[in-house]
Design a protein around this motif. Structure first.
Motif, short mmCIF file in Angstrom:
data_model
loop_
_atom_site.label_atom_id
_atom_site.label_comp_id
_atom_site.label_asym_id
_atom_site.label_seq_id
_atom_site.Cartn_x
_atom_site.Cartn_y
_atom_site.Cartn_z
N MET A 1 7.08 -17.82 21.52
CA MET A 1 5.82 -17.24 21.98
C MET A 1 5.03 -16.66 20.82
SD MET A 1 7.08 -15.05 25.30
CE MET A 1 5.48 -14.22 25.43
N ASN A 2 3.73 -16.65 20.96
CA ASN A 2 2.88 -15.95 20.00
C ASN A 2 2.69 -14.53 20.53
OD1 ASN A 2 1.13 -15.11 18.04
ND2 ASN A 2 -0.49 -16.57 18.53
N ILE A 3 3.73 -13.72 20.40
CA ILE A 3 3.73 -12.41 21.05
C ILE A 3 2.73 -11.44 20.41
CG2 ILE A 3 6.13 -12.66 21.78
CD1 ILE A 3 6.91 -10.70 19.59
N TYR A 4 2.26 -11.73 19.20
CA TYR A 4 1.33 -10.84 18.53
C TYR A 4 -0.12 -11.24 18.75
CZ TYR A 4 5.44 -8.86 16.37
OH TYR A 4 6.65 -8.25 16.18
N ALA A 5 -0.35 -12.27 19.57
CA ALA A 5 -1.72 -12.67 19.90
C ALA A 5 -2.34 -11.64 20.84
CB ALA A 5 -1.74 -14.04 20.54
N GLU A 6 -3.63 -11.36 20.65
CA GLU A 6 -4.31 -10.43 21.54
C GLU A 6 -4.34 -11.02 22.95
OE1 GLU A 6 -8.48 -7.86 21.69
OE2 GLU A 6 -8.15 -9.39 20.15
N GLY A 7 -3.95 -10.23 23.93
CA GLY A 7 -3.95 -10.70 25.31
C GLY A 7 -2.71 -11.48 25.71
N ALA A 8 -1.68 -11.50 24.85
CA ALA A 8 -0.45 -12.23 25.17
C ALA A 8 0.21 -11.64 26.41
CB ALA A 8 0.52 -12.16 23.99
N ASP A 9 0.69 -12.51 27.30
CA ASP A 9 1.37 -12.07 28.52
C ASP A 9 2.83 -11.78 28.17
OD1 ASP A 9 2.32 -11.55 31.02
OD2 ASP A 9 1.96 -13.56 31.83
N LEU A 10 3.17 -10.51 28.11
CA LEU A 10 4.50 -10.10 27.65
C LEU A 10 5.45 -9.78 28.81
CD1 LEU A 10 3.44 -7.75 24.70
CD2 LEU A 10 3.98 -10.20 24.63
N ARG A 11 4.99 -9.90 30.02
CA ARG A 11 5.84 -9.55 31.16
C ARG A 11 6.80 -10.69 31.49
NH1 ARG A 11 5.57 -5.87 35.35
NH2 ARG A 11 6.68 -6.46 37.23
N LEU A 12 8.06 -10.33 31.79
CA LEU A 12 9.07 -11.29 32.22
C LEU A 12 9.47 -10.94 33.66
CD1 LEU A 12 11.52 -11.71 29.19
CD2 LEU A 12 10.07 -13.47 30.21
N ARG B 1 9.25 -7.26 23.84
CA ARG B 1 8.93 -6.13 22.97
C ARG B 1 8.22 -6.58 21.71
NH1 ARG B 1 11.03 -2.93 18.81
NH2 ARG B 1 10.50 -0.72 19.03
N ARG B 2 7.00 -6.12 21.56
CA ARG B 2 6.23 -6.39 20.36
C ARG B 2 6.43 -5.23 19.39
NH1 ARG B 2 0.39 -8.56 21.25
NH2 ARG B 2 0.40 -6.94 22.83
N LYS B 3 6.82 -5.53 18.16
CA LYS B 3 7.04 -4.48 17.18
C LYS B 3 5.73 -3.78 16.85
CE LYS B 3 11.41 -5.64 16.37
NZ LYS B 3 12.54 -4.78 16.72
N SER B 4 5.82 -2.51 16.50
CA SER B 4 4.65 -1.79 16.05
C SER B 4 4.28 -2.27 14.65
CB SER B 4 4.93 -0.28 16.01
OG SER B 4 5.88 0.00 14.98
N HIS C 1 13.38 -11.64 14.47
CA HIS C 1 12.21 -10.81 14.75
C HIS C 1 11.04 -11.14 13.81
CE1 HIS C 1 14.36 -8.30 17.65
NE2 HIS C 1 15.37 -8.32 16.80
N MET C 2 11.34 -11.70 12.64
CA MET C 2 10.31 -12.08 11.68
C MET C 2 9.62 -13.39 12.06
SD MET C 2 9.61 -10.23 8.92
CE MET C 2 9.16 -11.49 7.71
N TYR C 3 10.28 -14.17 12.88
CA TYR C 3 9.81 -15.52 13.18
C TYR C 3 8.38 -15.52 13.71
CZ TYR C 3 10.16 -20.35 14.92
OH TYR C 3 9.96 -21.68 15.14
N ALA C 4 8.11 -14.70 14.72
CA ALA C 4 6.78 -14.65 15.32
C ALA C 4 5.75 -14.10 14.34
CB ALA C 4 6.81 -13.80 16.60
#
Length: 238
Positions: free
Chosen positions: A31-42, A82-85, A168-171
């Motif tokens: 996933m592109n979890i750091y994209a603005e508006g990414a759907d992070l809910r599972l 979880r998106r890292k700060s 965790h670095m992958y994204a």
């Protein structure tokens, strides 16, 4: 007593739990979890339905993913990737720079000429033009390049530590590679790193790898301001 008498059937749920963990982790990493508006809910129920299994192994896999920092389980709210700060991302990059820098130093001492040539194949596959034309493809090649340096160190503990961090670095690397002119500059940096490794110059190889990764650090620090605001907003609403 024979060894066969000690063997017992493997619990199906244990095997299934590990398989579901792998499936979910790979999906999260893709996933592109750091994209603005990414759907992070599972949605636990939906995941179970999609996989055609009960919710128990899904719940167990999610618990393991939470322990490893991939998801966050919020009572009465659900499960979220979880998106890292921004601070955590920057710290991860610094640690990666240190690990890969040492790996490059060890690679100049431990890798054979043939093994080092495998890096040149990875680096030479993409010209500046091709890196610009297919960011996704080059991003994968870039990731393999850095993983290969860790392998060539021939230090299993170093690689193990890096592998854990790399999940965790992958994204982070995937998003950053498509920003600005980073792909083209990465091609140039990789070829210089290869030359330093092939010349067996440990100090130069270590420094070039470290500086290359710290360019990523500087890029993220300068441009990922929105990540900091998104994370702050999420924490305030929790």
């Amino acid at each position: 007593m024979s060894i066969s008498a000690k063997l017992k059937p493997i619990a199906v749920n244990f095997t299934l739990k590990d398989h579901i963990y792998d499936v979910l982790r790979d999906a999260i990493m893709d996933m592109n979890i750091y994209a603005e508006g990414a759907d992070l809910r599972l949605d636990e129920r939906r995941v179970a339905e999609q996989l055609g299994i009960s919710r128990t192994p899904v719940r167990e896999a999610l618990a393991k993913l939470e322990q490893e920092g991939f998801v966050e389980i919020q009572p009465r709210k659900g499960v979220f990737v979880r998106r890292k700060s921004l601070e955590e991302v920057l710290e991860m990059i610094v640690v990666w720079a240190a690990l890969e820098s040492m790996a490059a130093r060890l690679a100049t001492e431990n890798a054979t000429d043939l093994e080092l040539s495998s890096l040149r194949k990875l680096g030479a596959k993409h010209s500046q033009h091709s890196a610009r034309a297919d960011i996704a493809e080059y991003s994968e090649a870039n990731i393999k390049f850095h993983q290969r340096i860790l392998e060539l160190s021939q230090c299993s503990m170093l690689k193990s530590l890096a592998d854990g961090l790399f999940q965790h670095m992958y994204a982070v690397r995937r998003r950053a590679m498509g920003e600005g002119d980073r792909a083209n500059r990465s091609v140039v940096d990789h070829m210089s790193i290869i030359e330093a490794l092939e010349s067996r110059d440990a100090d130069l190889a270590a420094r070039m790898v470290r500086e290359h990764t710290m360019k990523l650090h500087d890029h993220v620090r300068r441009t990922w301001i929105k990540l900091e605001s998104i994370t702050s907003t999420k924490e305030a609403s929790s």
